[in-house]
Design an enzyme around this catalytic site. Structure first.
Site, PDB file in Angstrom:
ATOM      1  N   CYS A  99       0.845  -1.195   0.000  1.00 24.93           N
ATOM      2  CA  CYS A  99       0.000   0.000   0.000  1.00 24.93           C
ATOM      3  C   CYS A  99       0.879   1.245   0.000  1.00 24.93           C
ATOM      4  CB  CYS A  99      -0.895  -0.018   1.239  1.00 24.93           C
ATOM      5  SG  CYS A  99      -1.732   1.541   1.572  1.00 24.93           S
ATOM      6  N   GLU A 100       0.626   2.163  -0.925  1.00 28.25           N
ATOM      7  CA  GLU A 100       1.469   3.351  -1.025  1.00 28.25           C
ATOM      8  C   GLU A 100       1.202   4.365   0.086  1.00 28.25           C
ATOM      9  OE1 GLU A 100      -0.963   6.222  -4.124  1.00 28.25           O
ATOM     10  OE2 GLU A 100       0.452   4.771  -4.945  1.00 28.25           O
ATOM     11  N   HIS A 101       0.100   4.209   0.812  1.00 25.23           N
ATOM     12  CA  HIS A 101      -0.230   5.174   1.861  1.00 25.23           C
ATOM     13  C   HIS A 101       0.531   4.918   3.155  1.00 25.23           C
ATOM     14  CE1 HIS A 101      -4.296   5.498  -0.416  1.00 25.23           C
ATOM     15  NE2 HIS A 101      -3.403   6.332  -0.904  1.00 25.23           N
ATOM     16  N   HIS A 102       0.688   3.626   3.519  1.00 22.59           N
ATOM     17  CA  HIS A 102       1.380   3.290   4.765  1.00 22.59           C
ATOM     18  C   HIS A 102       2.570   2.366   4.550  1.00 22.59           C
ATOM     19  CE1 HIS A 102      -2.858   4.238   5.943  1.00 22.59           C
ATOM     20  NE2 HIS A 102      -2.224   4.958   6.856  1.00 22.59           N
ATOM     21  N   GLN A 140      -5.169  -0.752  -4.475  1.00 16.94           N
ATOM     22  CA  GLN A 140      -5.803  -1.884  -5.153  1.00 16.94           C
ATOM     23  C   GLN A 140      -6.622  -1.455  -6.358  1.00 16.94           C
ATOM     24  OE1 GLN A 140      -7.760  -4.668  -2.508  1.00 16.94           O
ATOM     25  NE2 GLN A 140      -9.096  -5.427  -4.139  1.00 16.94           N
ATOM     26  N   HIS A 168      -5.873  -6.028   3.564  1.00 12.04           N
ATOM     27  CA  HIS A 168      -4.939  -4.915   3.696  1.00 12.04           C
ATOM     28  C   HIS A 168      -4.443  -4.817   5.131  1.00 12.04           C
ATOM     29  CE1 HIS A 168      -5.741  -2.781  -0.245  1.00 12.04           C
ATOM     30  NE2 HIS A 168      -6.671  -3.729  -0.226  1.00 12.04           N
ATOM     31  N   CYS A 170      -2.889  -2.436   6.452  1.00 10.84           N
ATOM     32  CA  CYS A 170      -3.120  -1.114   7.029  1.00 10.84           C
ATOM     33  C   CYS A 170      -4.484  -1.039   7.712  1.00 10.84           C
ATOM     34  CB  CYS A 170      -2.985  -0.025   5.972  1.00 10.84           C
ATOM     35  SG  CYS A 170      -4.066  -0.221   4.544  1.00 10.84           S
TER      36      CYS A 170
END
Length: 210
Positions: A99-102, A140, A168, A170
């Site tokens: 995941c690019e956010h976390h 995703q 996920h 996260c």
């Protein structure tokens, strides 16, 4: 990639897997981790953490090596003219991404179908396309669309269908901490935008062979 650092055993397709790392990138990434470890309250000089910065740097390169892969070329390298126009389904393809956010993992399965329009592709290439896009920092939703678009634009089939089901970390390890939640995304082109064709695809990916 500039340096071969390890060789794994021969895999089932008969080729040697080679893990390659750009040593400069390893050094650049690793140089930041002693500071990160100290900020977390750890001692980067203790025995268990001495080699951690280098290990993390190599792991991150491996987990994001899809940036160096041309997914369309994977397909073009195994395209064959064939007079077949029925649905081709490859389901339960394992997916591992970040995941690019976390920068935490998400993982699950992808189910992919296409309807040939003069060309078919070697079946092993479809999971390779999934890996090429999954091994990047992702969300995703975008991953689902990228797989669909690559197959559609390269093979020019009568239609492409992609359904992805992932967990996920996260969501499971932090935030709402819902360990059993699954995220489903889908993307369709051409014939799969027809309700009947799409329903057949969904039936096939949920069916169990007796």
């Amino acid at each position: 990639m500039s340096k071969i650092t390890s060789l794994d055993s021969e895999d089932q397709e008969g080729y040697i897997k080679i893990d390659q790392y750009n040593q400069k990138h390893v050094e650049d990434i690793a140089s930041h981790y002693p500071t990160i470890l100290r900020a977390l309250g750890e001692d980067p000089t203790r025995e268990g953490l001495i080699k951690t910065p280098e290990r993390v740097a190599k792991a991150l390169q491996y987990l994001t090596h899809g940036y160096d892969v041309d997914a369309a070329q994977i397909l073009r390298g195994a395209m064959f003219e064939e007079d077949y126009s029925q649905m081709v389904v490859v389901k339960d393809i394992e997916v591992y991404s970040m995941c690019e956010h976390h920068m935490l993992p998400f993982f699950g399965k992808a189910h992919i179908a296409y309807i040939p329009n003069g060309h078919i592709v070697g079946l092993s290439k479809i999971p390779r396309v999934v890996d090429a896009f999954a091994r990047r920092l992702q969300v995703q939703e975008r991953l689902t669309n990228e797989i669909r678009d690559c197959i559609q634009n390269t093979l020019n089939p009568a239609g492409v269908a992609v359904v992805m089901e992932c967990k996920h970390m996260c969501m499971a390890m932090r935030g709402v901490q819902k360990q059993n939640s699954v995220t489903t995304t889908s993307a369709f082109t051409g014939a799969f935008q027809n309700d009947v064709t799409r329903s057949e695809f969904l039936r096939l990916i949920t069916a169990t062979l007796s």
